[in-house]
Design a protein around this motif. Sequence first.
Motif: not given
Length: 91
Positions: A29-54
Amino acid sequence: MPDKNIVGNTRDLKLKEVISVIDGKRMGHITDIEIDVDTGRLTAIVVPGMGKFLGLFGRNEDVVIPWDKINKIGMDVILVEGTSLGGLKHE
């Protein structure tokens, strides 16, 4: 251009599961979003990385999915181009 109309707010986005159309894997699930502060548009979504060991001990860096890699935002899922292992930027 794919239909990516967002109805609602960012809280609604965080409830949707992100799935790669490349390999069909669930990226989480999305953990964060990136927004261009000048335009107010969503530029990216952030999801958690995979676990390192199982998936138990820590996890890799978060995966940043640029807006142009999002294929479709549905009722329950967000379909993206790329995988959690490659093709996307890590934070």
